[in-house]
Design a protein around this motif. Structure first.
Motif, PDB file in Angstrom:
ATOM      1  N   ILE A  90       0.879  -1.174   0.000  1.00 51.01           N
ATOM      2  CA  ILE A  90       0.000   0.000   0.000  1.00 51.01           C
ATOM      3  C   ILE A  90       0.914   1.221   0.000  1.00 51.01           C
ATOM      4  O   ILE A  90       1.735   1.384   0.907  1.00 51.01           O
ATOM      5  N   VAL A  91       0.799   2.039  -1.029  1.00 45.86           N
ATOM      6  CA  VAL A  91       1.691   3.186  -1.191  1.00 45.86           C
ATOM      7  C   VAL A  91       0.896   4.459  -0.919  1.00 45.86           C
ATOM      8  O   VAL A  91      -0.085   4.755  -1.609  1.00 45.86           O
ATOM      9  N   VAL A  92       1.311   5.186   0.101  1.00 41.41           N
ATOM     10  CA  VAL A  92       0.570   6.369   0.536  1.00 41.41           C
ATOM     11  C   VAL A  92       1.474   7.592   0.382  1.00 41.41           C
ATOM     12  O   VAL A  92       2.611   7.599   0.875  1.00 41.41           O
ATOM     13  N   PHE A  93       0.988   8.596  -0.315  1.00 38.95           N
ATOM     14  CA  PHE A  93       1.738   9.832  -0.499  1.00 38.95           C
ATOM     15  C   PHE A  93       0.897  11.029  -0.079  1.00 38.95           C
ATOM     16  O   PHE A  93      -0.332  11.028  -0.210  1.00 38.95           O
ATOM     17  N   ALA A  94       1.567  12.053   0.398  1.00 42.10           N
ATOM     18  CA  ALA A  94       0.920  13.332   0.686  1.00 42.10           C
ATOM     19  C   ALA A  94       0.776  14.135  -0.610  1.00 42.10           C
ATOM     20  O   ALA A  94       1.604  14.015  -1.514  1.00 42.10           O
ATOM     21  N   THR A  95      -0.274  14.951  -0.674  1.00 43.16           N
ATOM     22  CA  THR A  95      -0.513  15.735  -1.898  1.00 43.16           C
ATOM     23  C   THR A  95       0.317  17.012  -1.931  1.00 43.16           C
ATOM     24  O   THR A  95       0.373  17.672  -2.947  1.00 43.16           O
ATOM     25  N   MET A  96       0.948  17.344  -0.835  1.00 36.89           N
ATOM     26  CA  MET A  96       1.770  18.543  -0.615  1.00 36.89           C
ATOM     27  C   MET A  96       0.919  19.782  -0.315  1.00 36.89           C
ATOM     28  O   MET A  96      -0.292  19.777  -0.473  1.00 36.89           O
ATOM     29  N   ASN A  97       1.613  20.803   0.134  1.00 37.34           N
ATOM     30  CA  ASN A  97       0.946  21.981   0.716  1.00 37.34           C
ATOM     31  C   ASN A  97       1.272  23.263  -0.031  1.00 37.34           C
ATOM     32  O   ASN A  97       1.909  24.149   0.512  1.00 37.34           O
ATOM     33  N   ASP A  98       0.869  23.359  -1.254  1.00 34.57           N
ATOM     34  CA  ASP A  98       1.150  24.568  -2.024  1.00 34.57           C
ATOM     35  C   ASP A  98      -0.111  25.380  -2.320  1.00 34.57           C
ATOM     36  O   ASP A  98      -0.078  26.278  -3.156  1.00 34.57           O
ATOM     37  N   SER A  99      -1.214  25.021  -1.698  1.00 39.03           N
ATOM     38  CA  SER A  99      -2.502  25.681  -1.942  1.00 39.03           C
ATOM     39  C   SER A  99      -2.898  25.600  -3.413  1.00 39.03           C
ATOM     40  O   SER A  99      -3.539  26.497  -3.948  1.00 39.03           O
ATOM     41  N   ARG A 100      -2.493  24.531  -4.060  1.00 41.78           N
ATOM     42  CA  ARG A 100      -2.765  24.421  -5.490  1.00 41.78           C
ATOM     43  C   ARG A 100      -3.904  23.438  -5.756  1.00 41.78           C
ATOM     44  O   ARG A 100      -4.166  22.538  -4.962  1.00 41.78           O
ATOM     45  N   SER A 101      -4.544  23.623  -6.894  1.00 39.06           N
ATOM     46  CA  SER A 101      -5.639  22.728  -7.273  1.00 39.06           C
ATOM     47  C   SER A 101      -5.123  21.541  -8.077  1.00 39.06           C
ATOM     48  O   SER A 101      -5.872  20.918  -8.813  1.00 39.06           O
ATOM     49  N   THR A 102      -3.846  21.259  -7.926  1.00 38.39           N
ATOM     50  CA  THR A 102      -3.279  20.064  -8.547  1.00 38.39           C
ATOM     51  C   THR A 102      -2.487  19.300  -7.495  1.00 38.39           C
ATOM     52  O   THR A 102      -1.795  19.890  -6.668  1.00 38.39           O
ATOM     53  N   VAL A 103      -2.621  18.005  -7.532  1.00 37.83           N
ATOM     54  CA  VAL A 103      -1.868  17.142  -6.619  1.00 37.83           C
ATOM     55  C   VAL A 103      -0.432  17.050  -7.133  1.00 37.83           C
ATOM     56  O   VAL A 103      -0.188  16.932  -8.335  1.00 37.83           O
ATOM     57  N   SER A 104       0.526  17.125  -6.237  1.00 38.64           N
ATOM     58  CA  SER A 104       1.930  17.182  -6.639  1.00 38.64           C
ATOM     59  C   SER A 104       2.502  15.795  -6.909  1.00 38.64           C
ATOM     60  O   SER A 104       1.955  14.776  -6.496  1.00 38.64           O
ATOM     61  N   TYR A 105       3.652  15.805  -7.546  1.00 36.90           N
ATOM     62  CA  TYR A 105       4.401  14.583  -7.809  1.00 36.90           C
ATOM     63  C   TYR A 105       5.122  14.157  -6.524  1.00 36.90           C
ATOM     64  O   TYR A 105       5.584  15.021  -5.792  1.00 36.90           O
ATOM     65  N   PRO A 106       5.253  12.888  -6.223  1.00 33.89           N
ATOM     66  CA  PRO A 106       4.794  11.692  -6.936  1.00 33.89           C
ATOM     67  C   PRO A 106       3.353  11.266  -6.640  1.00 33.89           C
ATOM     68  O   PRO A 106       2.894  10.287  -7.220  1.00 33.89           O
ATOM     69  N   ALA A 107       2.658  11.974  -5.725  1.00 32.73           N
ATOM     70  CA  ALA A 107       1.311  11.529  -5.349  1.00 32.73           C
ATOM     71  C   ALA A 107       0.404  11.395  -6.568  1.00 32.73           C
ATOM     72  O   ALA A 107      -0.513  10.581  -6.581  1.00 32.73           O
ATOM     73  N   ASN A 108       0.700  12.181  -7.612  1.00 27.81           N
ATOM     74  CA  ASN A 108      -0.169  12.174  -8.787  1.00 27.81           C
ATOM     75  C   ASN A 108       0.281  11.194  -9.864  1.00 27.81           C
ATOM     76  O   ASN A 108      -0.284  11.173 -10.953  1.00 27.81           O
TER      77      ASN A 108
END
Lengths: 758, 215
Positions: free
Chosen positions: A390-408
């Motif tokens: 099970i691979v879990v990543f955070a989307t990061m905290n840039d207040s952006r409407s896109t999920v960051s790499y590698p989560a995306n």
């Protein structure tokens, strides 16, 4: 007088049953008599009967201390197991008890015997079976019970009733001073459960409670920071937590078999609240053990695996094996550069060394084939029998409407966002189409590297919580695949925050929202579902699109559910009012026949109840499309003054969307005049014959629309539902409206004159 | 037929390389324009555009030369951020290539450090579309389509003066290669060239990036 009569009746009732009781000298007949003498198993709690189910293979047994050791050996010979419960009864909790009077009980040794009915009758002073409650929890009943009087003056009544039923009156309790203690023997007219019920049902006493034996989980988490861990139990904004305490009550039987790799900047190895697995790796130098480059990894790991040990914080999965895989962050001391190939090697090392779950609270912008390939490797090659990590990543905290790499970067990743304590997306939490789930992570306690506690925020803090819940799921069912664990987390998410969660074609696990994913992770529902997930149907079979007024069928498989203790509760459809009734439906069958008499989007649900009374639903979105045909404008009458107030439209549609004076769900009309859009006002007239071909209907424009409707601005659109705009209409000119009105007035006048003439 | 033509092309390249090969010399002029393999990397089948940075470079030198390199950089006012290269931990490397080396990021474009002595390898930094800075290390890794393709890989390495370090110690289906100043190009160019021969499942340049914790 009345009370005396009740007592008398009770005694008579008991006398009638006495033979039954007396026949069994060593073993008390189980079965408690209600006031109506109905035999059933229950006890009273807060004026409510709590039903019980008798067990035939576990008993509470009282024996003399002197013979107890021999007795245990005899039990073992017959394959039974005797667990010592109380070596000697200490009656110090009774005020002024006479030792001599209760000498036999003082020297009694009590056991819990499992594996069948005890058959060494001559050495047993007393025995009574165990029960199970509706939650399937085992409950033993000792030979004691306690009574609270309504008035002190009732004490003689209690003593009298005890004497009448062969129950020993032990005396007043020294600690709970309002209680009187009583004890049953083999000479009593029932066991302690029966006697407590009988005494209570006389109506003479405030309470009569049998002494119960239950297994108590350490239900209260005593770690000092726990009261501040609102992410686990939010006492201020109820429901905005991961439902941890309920999950905790389920227990995590195999948690020490689960390995979570914390791929971060290292975890301190000497924290008493945070024991680590003996395997670790440093991806920066490609060597073992891991290295601590900063505090971030410790902050993350603690949320997953901090012990419940009266120190620091309480982790979500205490006892889990934490495997630190250290990488180096740009903010860490020294050089801040990291090789993508080395991170990839770190991931591979973790997978090859048994990691079940990868918790990754980091990101960067450079998409790397090296890292992508390792994530795919973990998802498909990890764990025994390629069940996948099970691979879990955070989307990061840039207040952006896109999920960051590698989560995306891979749909198999669980991409985790950050939720505030009121159930809203934290403003900094990246979101978008790859977001899967959120966890509460705005200012939560965690462990620091200096052996203390600190506060932690962001998707960094959200990610390990989902990793922790994934560990709990595997502890409940180690055979689940990576995808199944992700599905469970998504299917059971809590729809918090008041967002417009909706079903999406590429999101099969329920309703979803771009800012919250499937919603807030629910540890309890996820752990409860995990053992049964393999027998649960994964989807509803049936069409995703239906034609108005035409029957369609949906079905689910219920094979194996009953054996797993899962109940199928039938079907539901939302919006329920949309169809104004279903042509044919059978809500309890596994096949559901339904006719949609309205149009738009419907949700068909198959509803289940999991063990533990947990509701669970499968959903399917069904679209019943609207088909506009080219509308026509006609003037149907109405008040023409001022001219243009009424835009009168005659339109044809293949289905009637205007039924009974209201629009169907999901549909709306709007006027667009010269590029400007106006909401509709629906007049109360116009008709839609329910013939599928459509006819005329009337829409009344907003009054200010008249300023736009004139002989010079004649373009009008009707839009029915999102994106379903009809062909442009030719709005009648002012002159035309006036002409039509005059014609109607003239026709009406002529008709009236004609009538008068007749 | 297409593969044959490709191999023939490689053979021509090989002959071309062999004729100008001098192990002790500076980088030879390659017979093909290596800049065509610059400024992008392959992300699966997609070319990801890169933009070269003029204020940052990746360098590699032997540990024993650290004082010399450092002094030269200091003399021209350039800062260096250095850390050990652990190549032996990542590849079998039976020949001990690049075994005792230090890698570093210097905050200047590659044109300004070409004259620095003792540098084994120099490569530029780039930014990708998300403006993330990516440095190109000396390492590249290749996955074969078939084990029997290994001789082709070794031949291509030899032709392009790329060091063959052997299997990755952890990701055992990977072969690790390394570029030096004697190679026909840097690791980005070589990875692109190798991948575009069509002979290999993948060829990935070594990246260094900054990884951000998320709080």
């Amino acid at each position: 007088m009345k009370k005396t009569l009740v007592i008398l009746l009770a005694i008579i009732g008991l006398s009638a049953c006495q033979d039954n009781i007396s026949e069994n000298v060593q073993e008390i007949t189980i079965g408690t008599r209600s006031a109506t003498n109905t035999l059933e198993y229950y006890y009273w709690c807060n004026e409510e009967k709590i039903p019980l189910r008798i067990l035939t293979d576990k008993y509470f047994v009282l024996t003399e201390t002197t013979t107890s050791e021999n007795l245990v050996q005899e039990f073992e010979k017959t394959g039974q197991k005797a667990l010592s419960f109380r070596r000697e009864r200490n009656f110090s909790y009774i005020e002024g008890i006479s030792d001599n009077k209760f000498e036999i009980f003082k020297k009694a040794h009590s056991y819990i015997v499992s594996g069948g009915r005890p058959n060494t009758k001559d050495k047993i002073l007393y025995s009574t079976p165990f029960y199970k409650n509706i939650q399937d929890e085992e409950i033993g009943i000792t030979n004691e019970f306690s009574v609270i009087l309504k008035n002190d003056a009732d004490l003689p009544k209690l003593k009298h009733l005890a004497e009448e039923n062969g129950v020993l009156f032990l005396g007043k309790e020294a600690i709970r001073k309002e209680y009187y203690a009583l004890a049953c023997t083999i000479d009593s007219k029932g066991n302690a459960l029966e006697m407590a019920n009988l005494f209570y049902e006389t109506g003479l006493f405030e309470a009569a409670n049998p002494e119960m034996l239950t297994k108590i989980s350490p239900g209260v988490i005593m770690d000092p920071a726990f009261p501040d861990q609102w992410n686990l139990h939010n006492t201020t904004n109820l429901g905005n937590d991961i439902n941890y305490l309920n999950a905790y009550s389920l227990g995590f039987p195999h948690i020490d078999d689960v390995i979570v790799a914390v791929i971060d900047n290292g975890v301190v190895s000497h924290h008493p609240d945070l024991p680590l697995y003996h395997l670790s790796f440093d991806a920066h130098t490609l060597s073992t053990p891991s290295v601590v480059y900063g505090s971030h990894g410790t902050n993350c790991a603690a949320l997953i695996g901090a012990q419940h040990n009266n120190e620091g914080i309480a982790g979500i999965a205490p006892g889990v094996k934490l495997m630190p895989i250290s990488i180096k962050y740009d903010a860490d001391p020294g050089d801040g550069w990291t090789s993508s190939a080395d991170i990839a090697r770190g991931i591979r090392w973790a997978v090859n060394n048994g990691a079940d779950i990868l918790s990754c609270s980091w990101g960067n912008g450079g998409s790397s084939v090296d890292i992508n390939r390792e994530i795919q490797y973990a998802l498909t090659e990890g764990r025994d029998e390629n069940r996948g990590c099970i691979v879990v990543f955070a989307t990061m905290n840039d207040s952006r409407s896109t999920v960051s790499y590698p989560a995306n970067s891979n749909p198999g990743i669980l991409a985790v966002g950050n939720m505030t304590s009121i159930g809203k997306r934290n403003g900094s939490s990246n979101y978008g189409k790859e977001l899967d789930i959120v966890a509460p992570a705005s200012h939560i306690p965690t462990l620091s590297t200096n052996l203390g506690t600190t506060y932690f925020s962001g998707t960094s803090a959200a990610c390990p919580q989902v990793a922790g819940v994934a560990a709990l799921i595997l502890s409940a069912n180690p055979n689940l695949t990576s995808k199944q664990v992700g599905d469970i987390i998504e299917l059971t998410a809590q729809k918090v925050g008041g967002y417009g969660y909706s079903l999406k074609p590429d999101r099969p696990n329920g309703t979803w929202h771009s800012e919250m994913g499937y919603g807030l992770v629910d540890a309890y529902a996820a752990v409860a579902l995990a053992p049964h997930f393999s027998v649960m149907p994964q989807s509803i079979s049936g069409p995703e699109s239906a034609v108005w007024d035409t029957a369609v069928s949906y079905s689910v498989s219920t094979s194996g559910l009953q054996a797993a203790g899962i109940t199928f509760n039938g079907w539901s459809v939302v919006p329920s009012a949309a169809g104004d009734g279903w042509a044919s439906s059978n809500y309890s069958s596994t096949t559901f026949n339904v006719t949609f008499t309205g149009m738009g989007e419907y949700t068909v649900k198959a509803n289940f109840t999991l063990p533990g009374n947990i509701p669970y639903s499968l959903t399917k979105i069904v679209n019943v499309p609207v088909n506009l045909i080219t509308p026509q404008i006609a003037f149907l009458g109405g008040d023409p003054s001022p001219i243009g107030r009424y835009g009168v439209v005659s339109a044809g549609v293949t289905n009637p969307q205007y039924v009974g004076g209201r629009l169907m769900p999901g549909m709306s009309f709007e006027w667009q005049v010269n590029g400007e859009t106006f909401a509709e006002e629906i007049g109360g007239y116009g008709a839609f014959p329910n013939n599928g071909l459509g006819s005329s209907f009337a829409l009344r424009c907003r009054s200010h629309l008249r300023n736009y409707v004139s002989e010079w601005s004649n373009t009008l659109y009707v839009t029915v539902g999102p994106g379903m705009r009809g062909q442009p209409l030719s709005q009648p000119s002012r002159q035309e409206l006036e002409r039509l009105w005059l014609e109607m007035v003239e026709a009406a006048r002529e008709e009236a004159e004609s009538s008068r003439a007749e | 037929m297409k593969k044959f033509a490709m191999l023939l092309g490689l053979a021509v390249v090989c002959v071309g390389f062999s004729t100008c090969r001098d192990k002790n010399s500076e980088k030879p002029e390659p017979p093909i324009d290596m800049t065509q393999y610059d400024n992008y990397y392959m992300y699966y089948e997609e070319k990801i555009e890169l933009e070269k940075l003029n204020n940052k470079s990746y360098i590699l030198f032997e540990n024993k030369d650290i004082q010399v390199v450092s002094q030269q950089l200091t003399d021209i006012g350039i800062e260096m951020e250095a850390w050990p290269l652990n190549i032996s931990n990542s590849a079998e490397n039976p020949n001990g290539y690049l075994k005792n080396c230090t890698q570093a990021v210097v905050y200047v474009g590659i044109e300004e450090i070409n004259e620095i002595k003792k540098l084994i390898y120099i490569a530029p930094f780039y930014t990708d579309l998300s403006r993330e800075e990516i440095g190109i290390t000396a390492e590249l890794s290749v996955v074969l389509k078939r084990e029997s393709d290994l001789p082709k890989l070794k031949q291509l390495c030899e032709n392009n003066r790329v060091l063959f370090l052997g299997k990755d110690t952890i990701r055992t289906e990977y072969y690790i290669l390394a570029c030096t100043q004697a190679s026909m190009g840097n690791a980005l160019q070589m990875a692109n060239l190798f991948y575009e021969t069509g002979l290999f499942e993948t060829a990935i340049p070594g990246f260094i990036t900054t990884i951000h914790p998320i709080n």
